[in-house]
Design a protein around this motif. Sequence first.
Motif, PDB file in Angstrom:
ATOM      1  N   LYS A   4      81.689  10.185  28.563  1.00  0.00           N
ATOM      2  CA  LYS A   4      80.582   9.238  28.711  1.00  0.00           C
ATOM      3  C   LYS A   4      80.991   8.036  29.567  1.00  0.00           C
ATOM      4  CE  LYS A   4      77.333   6.454  26.001  1.00  0.00           C
ATOM      5  NZ  LYS A   4      76.912   6.047  24.622  1.00  0.00           N
ATOM      6  N   THR A   5      82.174   7.509  29.312  1.00  0.00           N
ATOM      7  CA  THR A   5      82.650   6.351  30.080  1.00  0.00           C
ATOM      8  C   THR A   5      82.852   6.718  31.542  1.00  0.00           C
ATOM      9  OG1 THR A   5      83.764   5.492  28.115  1.00  0.00           O
ATOM     10  CG2 THR A   5      84.469   4.609  30.234  1.00  0.00           C
ATOM     11  N   THR A   6      83.442   7.888  31.781  1.00  0.00           N
ATOM     12  CA  THR A   6      83.682   8.330  33.151  1.00  0.00           C
ATOM     13  C   THR A   6      82.365   8.614  33.870  1.00  0.00           C
ATOM     14  OG1 THR A   6      85.810   9.268  32.494  1.00  0.00           O
ATOM     15  CG2 THR A   6      84.887  10.015  34.586  1.00  0.00           C
ATOM     16  N   THR A   7      81.418   9.222  33.161  1.00  0.00           N
ATOM     17  CA  THR A   7      80.111   9.493  33.758  1.00  0.00           C
ATOM     18  C   THR A   7      79.417   8.198  34.174  1.00  0.00           C
ATOM     19  OG1 THR A   7      79.852  11.567  32.542  1.00  0.00           O
ATOM     20  CG2 THR A   7      77.839  10.514  33.329  1.00  0.00           C
ATOM     21  N   SER A   8      79.541   7.173  33.351  1.00  0.00           N
ATOM     22  CA  SER A   8      78.955   5.869  33.699  1.00  0.00           C
ATOM     23  C   SER A   8      79.570   5.330  34.989  1.00  0.00           C
ATOM     24  CB  SER A   8      79.168   4.865  32.558  1.00  0.00           C
ATOM     25  OG  SER A   8      78.459   5.256  31.413  1.00  0.00           O
ATOM     26  N   ALA A   9      80.889   5.497  35.126  1.00  0.00           N
ATOM     27  CA  ALA A   9      81.560   5.034  36.352  1.00  0.00           C
ATOM     28  C   ALA A   9      81.115   5.859  37.554  1.00  0.00           C
ATOM     29  CB  ALA A   9      83.079   5.116  36.171  1.00  0.00           C
ATOM     30  N   LEU A  10      80.956   7.161  37.374  1.00  0.00           N
ATOM     31  CA  LEU A  10      80.481   8.012  38.465  1.00  0.00           C
ATOM     32  C   LEU A  10      79.068   7.613  38.896  1.00  0.00           C
ATOM     33  CD1 LEU A  10      81.796  11.436  37.127  1.00  0.00           C
ATOM     34  CD2 LEU A  10      82.437  10.421  39.329  1.00  0.00           C
ATOM     35  N   ARG A  11      78.214   7.325  37.930  1.00  0.00           N
ATOM     36  CA  ARG A  11      76.839   6.927  38.251  1.00  0.00           C
ATOM     37  C   ARG A  11      76.785   5.580  38.956  1.00  0.00           C
ATOM     38  NH1 ARG A  11      73.836   8.978  32.661  1.00  0.00           N
ATOM     39  NH2 ARG A  11      73.807  11.182  33.236  1.00  0.00           N
ATOM     40  N   ALA A  12      77.731   4.728  38.626  1.00  0.00           N
ATOM     41  CA  ALA A  12      77.749   3.399  39.249  1.00  0.00           C
ATOM     42  C   ALA A  12      78.370   3.414  40.636  1.00  0.00           C
ATOM     43  CB  ALA A  12      78.504   2.417  38.344  1.00  0.00           C
ATOM     44  N   GLN A  13      79.438   4.218  40.822  1.00  0.00           N
ATOM     45  CA  GLN A  13      80.206   4.138  42.061  1.00  0.00           C
ATOM     46  C   GLN A  13      80.021   5.319  43.013  1.00  0.00           C
ATOM     47  OE1 GLN A  13      84.420   2.876  41.762  1.00  0.00           O
ATOM     48  NE2 GLN A  13      84.122   2.905  39.539  1.00  0.00           N
ATOM     49  N   PHE A  14      79.930   6.545  42.451  1.00  0.00           N
ATOM     50  CA  PHE A  14      80.004   7.739  43.286  1.00  0.00           C
ATOM     51  C   PHE A  14      78.643   8.291  43.684  1.00  0.00           C
ATOM     52  CE2 PHE A  14      80.788  12.494  43.500  1.00  0.00           C
ATOM     53  CZ  PHE A  14      81.314  12.462  44.785  1.00  0.00           C
ATOM     54  N   PHE A  15      77.779   8.508  42.711  1.00  0.00           N
ATOM     55  CA  PHE A  15      76.501   9.142  43.021  1.00  0.00           C
ATOM     56  C   PHE A  15      75.631   8.322  43.984  1.00  0.00           C
ATOM     57  CE2 PHE A  15      77.316  11.669  39.055  1.00  0.00           C
ATOM     58  CZ  PHE A  15      77.396  12.897  39.708  1.00  0.00           C
ATOM     59  N   PRO A  16      75.634   6.983  43.916  1.00  0.00           N
ATOM     60  CA  PRO A  16      74.856   6.236  44.922  1.00  0.00           C
ATOM     61  C   PRO A  16      75.307   6.515  46.355  1.00  0.00           C
ATOM     62  CG  PRO A  16      75.380   4.818  43.072  1.00  0.00           C
ATOM     63  CD  PRO A  16      76.157   6.084  42.867  1.00  0.00           C
ATOM     64  N   GLN A  17      76.608   6.772  46.533  1.00  0.00           N
ATOM     65  CA  GLN A  17      77.111   7.109  47.857  1.00  0.00           C
ATOM     66  C   GLN A  17      76.541   8.454  48.318  1.00  0.00           C
ATOM     67  OE1 GLN A  17      81.230   6.340  48.382  1.00  0.00           O
ATOM     68  NE2 GLN A  17      81.426   7.528  50.258  1.00  0.00           N
ATOM     69  N   LEU A  18      76.468   9.408  47.400  1.00  0.00           N
ATOM     70  CA  LEU A  18      75.896  10.712  47.750  1.00  0.00           C
ATOM     71  C   LEU A  18      74.426  10.578  48.115  1.00  0.00           C
ATOM     72  CD1 LEU A  18      77.442  13.129  45.073  1.00  0.00           C
ATOM     73  CD2 LEU A  18      78.326  12.503  47.319  1.00  0.00           C
ATOM     74  N   VAL A  19      73.687   9.812  47.338  1.00  0.00           N
ATOM     75  CA  VAL A  19      72.261   9.610  47.619  1.00  0.00           C
ATOM     76  C   VAL A  19      72.073   8.980  48.994  1.00  0.00           C
ATOM     77  CG1 VAL A  19      70.188   8.349  46.896  1.00  0.00           C
ATOM     78  CG2 VAL A  19      71.599   9.529  45.190  1.00  0.00           C
ATOM     79  N   ALA A  20      72.949   8.045  49.337  1.00  0.00           N
ATOM     80  CA  ALA A  20      72.874   7.402  50.654  1.00  0.00           C
ATOM     81  C   ALA A  20      73.133   8.393  51.782  1.00  0.00           C
ATOM     82  CB  ALA A  20      73.875   6.249  50.724  1.00  0.00           C
ATOM     83  N   GLU A  21      73.838   9.492  51.466  1.00  0.00           N
ATOM     84  CA  GLU A  21      74.139  10.513  52.473  1.00  0.00           C
ATOM     85  C   GLU A  21      73.133  11.660  52.454  1.00  0.00           C
ATOM     86  OE1 GLU A  21      78.206  11.768  52.040  1.00  0.00           O
ATOM     87  OE2 GLU A  21      78.974   9.711  52.135  1.00  0.00           O
ATOM     88  N   GLY A  22      72.034  11.479  51.723  1.00  0.00           N
ATOM     89  CA  GLY A  22      70.963  12.472  51.745  1.00  0.00           C
ATOM     90  C   GLY A  22      70.978  13.487  50.630  1.00  0.00           C
ATOM     91  N   PHE A  23      71.888  13.326  49.673  1.00  0.00           N
ATOM     92  CA  PHE A  23      71.914  14.234  48.534  1.00  0.00           C
ATOM     93  C   PHE A  23      70.870  13.817  47.499  1.00  0.00           C
ATOM     94  CE2 PHE A  23      76.115  14.935  50.314  1.00  0.00           C
ATOM     95  CZ  PHE A  23      76.367  16.282  50.066  1.00  0.00           C
ATOM     96  N   VAL A  24      70.392  14.805  46.760  1.00  0.00           N
ATOM     97  CA  VAL A  24      69.488  14.560  45.633  1.00  0.00           C
ATOM     98  C   VAL A  24      70.250  14.928  44.378  1.00  0.00           C
ATOM     99  CG1 VAL A  24      67.322  15.207  44.513  1.00  0.00           C
ATOM    100  CG2 VAL A  24      67.432  15.026  47.017  1.00  0.00           C
ATOM    101  N   ARG A  25      70.377  13.981  43.455  1.00  0.00           N
ATOM    102  CA  ARG A  25      71.188  14.205  42.255  1.00  0.00           C
ATOM    103  C   ARG A  25      70.342  14.738  41.104  1.00  0.00           C
ATOM    104  NH1 ARG A  25      73.007  11.783  37.469  1.00  0.00           N
ATOM    105  NH2 ARG A  25      71.661   9.965  37.682  1.00  0.00           N
ATOM    106  N   GLN A  26      70.882  15.738  40.422  1.00  0.00           N
ATOM    107  CA  GLN A  26      70.322  16.243  39.175  1.00  0.00           C
ATOM    108  C   GLN A  26      71.473  16.351  38.191  1.00  0.00           C
ATOM    109  OE1 GLN A  26      68.522  19.898  40.794  1.00  0.00           O
ATOM    110  NE2 GLN A  26      66.542  19.114  40.120  1.00  0.00           N
ATOM    111  N   GLY A  27      71.580  15.414  37.301  1.00  0.00           N
ATOM    112  CA  GLY A  27      72.701  15.406  36.366  1.00  0.00           C
ATOM    113  C   GLY A  27      74.017  15.238  37.095  1.00  0.00           C
ATOM    114  N   ASP A  28      74.924  16.193  36.889  1.00  0.00           N
ATOM    115  CA  ASP A  28      76.250  16.120  37.519  1.00  0.00           C
ATOM    116  C   ASP A  28      76.314  16.874  38.843  1.00  0.00           C
ATOM    117  OD1 ASP A  28      77.463  14.543  35.555  1.00  0.00           O
ATOM    118  OD2 ASP A  28      77.932  16.282  34.305  1.00  0.00           O
ATOM    119  N   ILE A  29      75.157  17.301  39.346  1.00  0.00           N
ATOM    120  CA  ILE A  29      75.115  18.063  40.596  1.00  0.00           C
ATOM    121  C   ILE A  29      74.250  17.325  41.610  1.00  0.00           C
ATOM    122  CG2 ILE A  29      74.556  20.293  41.645  1.00  0.00           C
ATOM    123  CD1 ILE A  29      74.705  21.513  38.844  1.00  0.00           C
TER     124      ILE A  29
END
Length: 201
Positions: A4-29
């Motif tokens: 849970k703690t790691t997922t929170s960090a991924l949502r804060a730091q990593f997934f926004p970068q993917l979205v900025a590159e045109g990815f669409v996030r669904q959960g951990d994918i």
Amino acid sequence: MDRKTTTSALRAQFFPQLVAEGFVRQGDIARRVLDGGVVHVVEVQHRPRSAVFQVNLGAHLLALGDVAGGTLPAPQAMRDYDCAWRGSVIAGFRNAADAEFAYGASAQDAAESVAFLVSEWQRQSQAFFAPSSDYPASFLDAARLAAQDTDMHPAHLLTWARVAVVLGEAALAQSIAQAALPRVPERATSLRANLEAVLAG
């Protein structure tokens, strides 16, 4: 630390970068679909019992169909294992092939693992996705390189031969298949048959 703690960090730091590159996030994918029927997949896989996660990458050309001979899922449902090309972001903490990022013992440790992933993302993702980013040009370039690669596994060469067929490059497809055949293990009869079918046109 926990998932849970790691997922929170991924949502804060990593997934926004993917979205900025045109990815669409669904959960951990996260997925993106590019022109020419190209799909890129980024899948975070957790192993809570070992307190680690890894980031798997997949790239696929829809025209190739299903890599296992079944039915290819819709692009919005594809996983990394559905893709013709697969890899992982290398963490490199234990060795040069280590793809596991540690949760760590604290929230700060988890945040630092994710921060390291983010720092490596641009370099490693570009290296992985570059051959499958610009259809048809980057695919044709990669297929030509595969024809000259003396170390590539024959199964990977078959994939690039199939790409050449999709691109209408019959001679290139046959040259890749010709290069692959001597490397096929004796028991890999299906692989051999598929390469011989490419040669037969």
